[in-house]
Design a protein around this motif. Structure first.
Motif, short mmCIF file in Angstrom:
data_model
loop_
_atom_site.label_atom_id
_atom_site.label_comp_id
_atom_site.label_asym_id
_atom_site.label_seq_id
_atom_site.Cartn_x
_atom_site.Cartn_y
_atom_site.Cartn_z
N VAL A 7 51.19 48.76 56.31
CA VAL A 7 49.88 48.95 55.18
C VAL A 7 50.94 47.99 53.88
O VAL A 7 50.87 47.32 53.10
CB VAL A 7 49.57 49.73 54.78
N PRO A 8 51.70 48.64 53.65
CA PRO A 8 53.05 47.95 52.25
C PRO A 8 53.24 47.20 52.68
O PRO A 8 52.91 45.86 51.59
CB PRO A 8 53.33 49.60 51.90
N LYS A 9 54.27 46.76 53.56
CA LYS A 9 54.49 45.52 54.04
C LYS A 9 53.73 44.24 54.24
O LYS A 9 53.81 43.78 54.15
CB LYS A 9 55.51 45.65 55.50
N THR A 10 52.11 44.72 54.68
CA THR A 10 51.48 43.97 55.15
C THR A 10 50.34 43.16 53.69
O THR A 10 50.55 42.26 53.55
CB THR A 10 50.62 44.03 55.78
N PHE A 11 51.02 44.62 53.10
CA PHE A 11 49.93 43.75 51.80
C PHE A 11 51.10 42.83 51.10
O PHE A 11 50.74 42.40 50.89
CB PHE A 11 49.39 44.82 51.21
N LYS A 52 40.48 41.51 49.74
CA LYS A 52 40.18 42.80 50.61
C LYS A 52 40.81 43.47 51.08
O LYS A 52 40.49 44.96 51.26
CB LYS A 52 39.26 41.61 51.74
N TYR A 53 42.01 43.29 51.52
CA TYR A 53 43.35 44.19 52.19
C TYR A 53 43.10 45.56 51.40
O TYR A 53 43.11 46.37 51.56
CB TYR A 53 44.37 42.98 52.66
N GLN A 54 43.46 44.95 49.83
CA GLN A 54 43.77 46.01 48.95
C GLN A 54 42.73 47.08 48.94
O GLN A 54 42.54 47.97 48.92
CB GLN A 54 44.55 45.71 47.53
N GLN A 55 41.40 46.92 48.40
CA GLN A 55 40.34 47.57 48.36
C GLN A 55 39.94 48.30 49.83
O GLN A 55 39.88 49.28 50.01
CB GLN A 55 39.15 46.28 48.77
N GLU A 56 40.17 47.06 51.29
CA GLU A 56 40.09 48.75 52.39
C GLU A 56 40.93 49.50 52.33
O GLU A 56 41.73 50.31 53.63
CB GLU A 56 39.80 47.22 53.42
N ASN A 57 42.49 49.42 51.87
CA ASN A 57 43.20 49.98 51.91
C ASN A 57 44.16 50.59 50.22
O ASN A 57 45.26 51.32 50.63
CB ASN A 57 44.61 49.64 53.12
N LEU A 61 48.15 52.43 49.63
CA LEU A 61 48.77 51.44 48.98
C LEU A 61 48.71 52.16 47.80
O LEU A 61 50.25 52.64 47.21
CB LEU A 61 48.13 50.42 48.43
N VAL A 62 48.35 53.31 47.26
CA VAL A 62 48.39 53.95 45.57
C VAL A 62 49.00 55.06 46.43
O VAL A 62 50.64 55.09 45.22
CB VAL A 62 47.32 54.69 45.66
N LYS A 63 49.43 55.48 47.51
CA LYS A 63 49.82 56.74 48.15
C LYS A 63 51.32 55.94 47.79
O LYS A 63 52.76 56.58 48.22
CB LYS A 63 49.61 56.66 49.15
N ALA A 64 51.68 54.35 48.20
CA ALA A 64 52.87 53.67 48.50
C ALA A 64 53.72 53.20 47.14
O ALA A 64 54.02 52.77 47.44
CB ALA A 64 53.62 53.06 49.52
N TYR A 277 35.23 52.79 33.97
CA TYR A 277 35.49 52.06 34.87
C TYR A 277 36.94 52.05 35.37
O TYR A 277 37.90 51.57 36.06
CB TYR A 277 35.24 50.30 35.02
N SER A 278 37.50 53.02 34.73
CA SER A 278 38.94 53.26 33.71
C SER A 278 39.44 54.07 35.98
O SER A 278 40.51 53.90 36.40
CB SER A 278 39.11 54.32 33.53
N GLY A 279 38.49 54.68 36.65
CA GLY A 279 38.75 55.20 38.50
C GLY A 279 38.43 54.13 39.53
O GLY A 279 37.47 54.69 40.06
N ALA A 280 37.62 53.09 38.68
CA ALA A 280 36.53 52.50 39.96
C ALA A 280 38.13 52.23 41.00
O ALA A 280 39.37 51.98 40.60
CB ALA A 280 36.11 51.20 39.07
N SER A 281 37.04 51.79 41.76
CA SER A 281 38.13 51.46 42.90
C SER A 281 39.15 50.25 43.23
O SER A 281 39.63 49.48 44.04
CB SER A 281 37.62 51.50 44.71
N GLY A 282 38.43 49.22 42.43
CA GLY A 282 38.57 47.70 42.10
C GLY A 282 37.42 46.77 42.83
O GLY A 282 38.22 45.65 42.89
N LEU A 283 36.16 47.19 43.21
CA LEU A 283 36.03 46.24 43.59
C LEU A 283 34.44 45.42 42.72
O LEU A 283 34.62 45.99 41.51
CB LEU A 283 34.20 46.80 44.45
N ILE A 284 34.90 44.47 42.78
CA ILE A 284 34.76 42.84 42.45
C ILE A 284 33.40 42.56 43.53
O ILE A 284 33.97 41.88 44.42
CB ILE A 284 35.77 42.23 41.49
#
Length: 601
Positions: A7-11, A52-57, A61-64, A277-284
């Protein structure tokens, strides 16, 4: 473990791919109908895939090790991409989309919590604020501009304190520029004023509407493209947008009307409570702009906004747009620049006060200039000599008097093979009179500024401090009138301003009817009268000319009056009753009649 790395490599691969595509469109010129469209769709698609990829994963990604500022940077790139497309097309939806992404970055605090010692991230945050300011400025989000200015100023001070070995002089200058800009622009200092953009609620006059609808010239031209250029030393600007270009840009766009005509708060709230929105998932919401644009409005004309171009670059832009101009269309060219470096500076202006002797001495000091620009033009067998086209010029250069920085009237002649609506705002503007009758295919419409501005208070006159008086009249006539006579708009109540606007609106409506009914209206004006933007410029020119004519003393007023070629009907001349009475009525309402020279006073 390999799956965790996938996932991180694809990102990262998606980030690199999107960034490479972005680099290709970032430097594309902002003019021309075909420039970069194919690449824009590719880079936009790449960033949508990345977003879209960073939203779904997000969790993986945060863990990485994905940082929140990296998400903000992706959103910022998308906002930057949308803004670039707005600059190329003038489509309001792109500007609003850009604002949506920048606002989301701010509300979700993507850059908050970054390590203070990470200078690289701090510069990214500084650039984000500067870009967001420009978008908010053009979109007239007044409260948001003020909010972001404070955040930018605080960030610059924080960076200076924590990175003492780094010089932030350029960023201090950015803060100074935006503060100067919003302090001068009346849109931000007096919120009760009407917008500069064309508002169907305020600028379409019911009494003249039937005449405009029925009016039809033998030839009707559509206003599709414009070139806007302002080039003065030390002029008020933010980034690469000067105050004069900003005003003209606003003037040539539609303001949302009806239910869309409202001010938006800087900090939206949910159920009466400020959203966090400090803890938002990043959805726009990618379709949010569809709900923020007015579907009832026609498209804006395309505008190429040039900041300090060379003469050759300006000509190249005009040539490209002229070549791509659709049939039965007209191109507007707005040029604001100084004349010869040896000319008297525009800040040395005429004042409406002072003794007769003082006024006479000032006129004598302008004698050589009047002879140069107002004397009869030499002809040979009725034809202008070619040297007339290259005697005077606009000066597009930083210093000195290099001939390569001179834009001559003769340089414009090749473009008159297509319909041309020209606005020249300069202390050499009258030199461009020679274009009238020298056209190579289509007669050009010319609006030429006075050679000198005139103010009751000369301290308000410096172009580098207040912008051009002529441009101000064409884009905000009431504010320009009040500035000319020293009337303080900020100290006036809303009722006084609304009544003044009503006086102007009534006058403009009446003048539109006269234009539509006039049998002597030249075809050059008749063929553009149905366009709301150009019609508004024409009636505002009539008002500008009348106001300046009334404030000037009768003797020696030529350098202080604008010109139009071909001539507009005599029924709308500065001395006509219908025009002069409107100026007098406005002056009486604002209690500044003592500034003017009306026949009955």
């Amino acid at each position: 473990m390999a799956e965790d790395d996938a996932v991180p490599k694809t990102f990262r691969a998606l980030v690199d791919s999107a960034d490479r595509k972005f680099a290709r469109v970032r430097d594309f010129p902002s003019y021309g109908r075909a420039q970069g469209q194919r690449y824009f769709h590719k880079v936009f698609k790449a960033y949508m895939r990345l977003w879209k990829y960073q939203q779904e994963n997000r969790a993986q990604l945060v863990k990485a090790g994905l940082n929140r500022w990296e998400i903000g940077e992706i959103a910022g790139r998308i906002g930057q991409l949308y803004f670039g497309q707005y600059m190329r097309t003038s489509e309001a939806r792109f500007l609003v989309e850009s604002y949506v992404f920048y606002e989301a970055i701010l509300k979700r605090r993507y850059f908050d919590g970054c390590e203070v010692k990470d200078l690289r991230v701090r510069f990214k945050e500084l650039r984000f604020y500067a870009r967001f300011l420009l978008v908010s400025l053009i979109l007239n989000r007044t409260e948001m501009v003020k909010l972001v200015v404070e955040k930018l100023r605080a960030l610059v001070e924080d960076c200076k304190a924590n990175f003492r070995e780094t010089n932030f002089k350029e960023w201090k200058l950015v803060v100074q520029e935006i503060l100067c800009f919003i302090n001068i622009d009346t849109t931000f200092t007096i919120p009760s004023l009407r917008p500069l953009r064309y508002c169907a609620m305020l600028d379409s006059h019911p009494n003249s509407a039937p005449y405009v609808v029925r009016f039809h010239a033998k030839k009707v031209l559509k206003f599709r493209d414009a070139v806007l250029m302002s080039y003065h030393r030390n002029e008020v600007k933010f980034a690469e947008l000067t105050l004069d270009a900003y005003r003209m840009l606003q003037c040539l766009e539609w303001e949302p009307s009806g239910s869309f005509y409202q001010k938006h708060p800087a900090e939206p709230k949910e159920n009466g409570v400020a959203a966090d929105y400090s803890g938002a998932s990043g959805l726009i919401d990618m379709n949010l702009a569809a709900d923020m644009t007015d579907p009832t409005l026609p498209p804006n004309p395309r505008k190429a906004i040039l900041y300090r171009p060379s003469v050759t670059h300006l000509i190249a832009v005009m040539a490209t747009i002229c070549e791509e101009l659709p049939p039965e269309s007209i191109m507007l060219v707005y040029l604001s620049a100084s004349g010869k470096p040896g000319h008297i500076n525009a800040s040395q202006v005429k004042t409406s006060g002072g003794s007769r002797r003082t006024r006479k001495s000032m006129l004598v000091s302008h004698n050589s200039l009047e002879q140069n620009c107002s004397a009869p033009e030499p002809h040979i067998n009725g034809v202008k000599e070619s040297c007339d086209y290259y005697d005077n010029y606009l000066w597009l250069g930083p210093k000195g008097n290099d001939g390569s920085s001179n834009l001559y009237p003769g340089d414009i002649i090749p473009f008159t093979r297509r319909p041309l609506f020209m606005i020249i705002d300069s202390d050499s503007s009258h030199a461009f009179k020679v274009l009238h009758g020298a056209e190579r295919g289509e007669k050009a419409a010319l609006l030429l500024s006075p050679l000198r501005p005139i103010f009751k208070d000369p301290s308000t006159a410096d172009i580098s401090q207040k912008g051009s008086q002529f441009t101000f009249f064409l884009t905000a006539p009431l504010q320009a009138f009040c500035q000319m006579v020293g009337f303080s708009l900020s100290d006036s109540d809303t009722e006084v301003l609304n009544a003044a606007e009503t006086i102007l609106s009534t006058a403009f409506s009446e003048w539109e009817v006269i234009l539509c009914k006039s049998p002597s209206l030249d075809l050059v004006w008749a063929q553009v009268l149905s366009d709301p933007f150009l019609r508004r410029l024409i009636v505002r020119f009539i008002f500008c000319r009348a106001a300046l004519s009334a404030i000037c003393p009768p003797e020696g007023s030529d350098p202080f009056l604008p010109l139009c070629l071909p001539q507009l009907p005599n029924s709308l001349s500065p001395k006509s009753d219908v025009v002069q009475s409107s100026v007098s009525r406005l002056a009486d309402h604002l209690k500044v009649s003592n500034c003017f020279h009306f026949p009955d006073t």
